[in-house]
Design an enzyme around this catalytic site. Structure first.
Site, PDB file in Angstrom:
ATOM      1  N   LYS A  31     -18.879 -64.484 -52.604  1.00 23.90           N
ATOM      2  CA  LYS A  31     -17.469 -64.922 -52.724  1.00 23.90           C
ATOM      3  C   LYS A  31     -16.764 -63.437 -53.123  1.00 23.90           C
ATOM      4  CE  LYS A  31     -13.940 -67.373 -55.008  1.00 23.90           C
ATOM      5  NZ  LYS A  31     -13.731 -67.850 -56.363  1.00 23.90           N
ATOM      6  N   ASN A  82      -5.062 -69.715 -37.530  1.00 28.87           N
ATOM      7  CA  ASN A  82      -3.597 -70.000 -37.359  1.00 28.87           C
ATOM      8  C   ASN A  82      -3.397 -71.312 -37.343  1.00 28.87           C
ATOM      9  OD1 ASN A  82      -4.365 -71.153 -34.672  1.00 28.87           O
ATOM     10  ND2 ASN A  82      -5.259 -68.973 -34.457  1.00 28.87           N
ATOM     11  N   LYS A 100       0.812 -61.916 -17.751  1.00 33.74           N
ATOM     12  CA  LYS A 100      -0.611 -62.418 -18.046  1.00 33.74           C
ATOM     13  C   LYS A 100      -1.323 -62.702 -16.849  1.00 33.74           C
ATOM     14  CE  LYS A 100      -0.075 -62.919 -23.062  1.00 33.74           C
ATOM     15  NZ  LYS A 100       0.336 -63.937 -24.095  1.00 33.74           N
TER      16      LYS A 100
END
Ligand code: CTP
Length: 424
Positions: free
Chosen positions: A301, A213, A355
């Site tokens: 890969k 991210n 939260k």
């Protein structure tokens, strides 16, 4: 709310002694000034062979004191007045000779006289040839100063002007600034162990690709710097960040990890498996932990000829929720989490409150992705278990960090451990 730089108006006497690193003292003076400090320079005669007093006079807009005999110049103030005026005395660069004379309490130059006369904290940043630095007498002198409460900013290792390689390069301006800030106090987190997570995690798809991210780690770095300045002993567990080691003090213990699983392991062992005296009092989860990882990372890969073009994912453990569960009813460590949302502020606040109980944590810092990611500034809403809600309007991340730690200081339990155990 307007946010003032905490260093604004702080009075720094910069003592410059005769080393080739003198030219770096000009940058250091500017570094303090940029943070709002008022800087006055005092130099030894030999320092003037490396850099002219005029350089410092021009940069600091203050007269420079060189010897006892030149203090009659217009606007100059005597060494005792300088010593009394200072909020901190920073000797940088400090030569081996100067360190030795300081250790013996000598006052033959105006730099030494200021150090001897001041009641303010003294910070010494040595710069010299590696063999002079490692000489047992120099080390003894530095230890003697440290035992008297002088902060010693360790030199860096690398190529030295004298041609040698090793420890002896003047520490960076940032390092000297951070240690000076810490020495000036107030140290309302002294004796506290703070563990901070920062940055993104990377979840491998194959050896060359990953899921991650846009977290820059800046909020976590700001929190680590602010906690350090306030006297805490800081550990930072961080994901991959640009430039390798994050820009925090050399005294901050940095643990580099890559994946969410590695971050979880690094944090959980330090929080629960360490001896009691080493366990953190405060854990701040500022990291943007990836919620998912590829279910079957490939050893080789992946070729684009592969017909299966979908990626199956597994959920990662929620590290913060797991800390909350394992801590249970205990008061320590104090747990601080973040809540990142897109949308309206009221959604941030309700999600942050949700939260608190869902993850069993003490403080949640709500923010908007568009304000926070990749930026040097942020605006946040801080909520805690007692119903407090504080809005911190857009400001630098170091100021946001200060507001978060103000809340932490208010909410953290007084320490119940035996005082001598902090020495370990
Ligand atoms: N966090 C964590 N472990 C994860 C995911 C998040 O410890 N696997 C922590 C983050 O460090 C942050 C807090 O949880 O302190 C909130 O993260 P956020 O991404 O806002 O929310 P989530 O808990 O992932 O919930 P959702 O994405 O559903 O809002």
């Amino acid at each position: 709310m307007t946010h003032k730089n905490i260093s604004a108006g702080k009075r720094i006497v910069l003592g410059v002694t005769g080393s080739i690193a003198c030219y770096k003292a000009a940058e250091l003076a500017r570094y303090f000034m940029k943070r709002g400090c008022d800087v006055r320079v005092v130099m030894t005669e030999s320092a003037t062979k490396f850099i002219a007093p005029l350089t410092f006079e021009t940069l600091t807009h203050n007269p420079v004191a060189v010897s006892f005999w030149t203090e009659t110049q217009p606007g100059a103030i005597g060494h005792i007045e300088l010593a009394d005026w200072a909020d901190a005395v920073v000797v940088a660069p400090a030569t081996a000779d100067c360190v030795a004379k300081m250790a013996f309490g000598m006052g033959e130059s105006s730099v030494l006289a200021v150090v001897l006369a001041t009641k303010a904290p003294v910070i010494v940043a040595p710069a010299m040839n590696v063999n002079m630095y490692e000489h047992p007498q120099t080390q003894e002198n530095l230890q003697a100063l440290q035992a008297r409460g002088v902060a010693i900013v360790e030199p860096e290792a690398g190529d030295l002007a004298c041609g040698w390689r090793g420890k002896g390069r003047l520490a960076s301006a940032r390092e000297i600034y951070l240690q000076t800030r810490r020495a000036m106090g107030p140290q309302d987190l002294l004796g506290k162990r703070v563990l901070i997570s920062a940055g993104p995690t990377r979840e491998a798809i194959d050896p060359v690709r990953y899921i991650s991210n846009r977290s820059s780690g800046k909020m976590g770095i700001a929190l680590a710097n602010e906690a350090y300045i306030r006297g805490a002993s800081v550990t930072m567990v961080h994901g991959p960040l640009p430039g390798g080691r994050p820009s925090v003090s050399q005294d901050v213990d940095c643990v580099a990890v890559t994946s969410a699983a590695e971050m979880s392991e690094a944090i959980q062992t330090r929080v629960f498996d360490a001896p009691r005296y080493n366990q953190p009092d405060i854990v701040i989860m500022a990291a943007a932990v990836a919620d998912y990882r590829p279910a079957h990372p490939a050893a080789e890969k992946i070729k684009k000829t592969t017909s299966d073009d979908s990626l199956s994912l597994h959920a990662n453990e929620d590290i913060l929720a797991s800390l909350g569960r394992r801590r249970g009813e205990a008061a320590s460590p104090l747990l601080v989490g973040f809540a990142v949302e897109t949308g309206e502020p009221h959604k941030v606040i309700s999600e942050a409150r949700h939260k608190l109980s869902r993850k069993n944590v003490d403080i949640v810092v709500g923010n908007l992705a568009q304000d926070a990611f990749d930026r040097d500034t942020n605006q946040v809403w801080i909520v805690n278990r007692r119903g407090t809600l504080k809005h911190v309007s857009t400001c630098k991340k170091i100021t946001v960090a200060r507001e978060i730690l103000n809340q932490v200081v208010e909410d953290v339990e007084p320490d119940t451990r035996e005082p001598e155990q902090h020495l370990h």
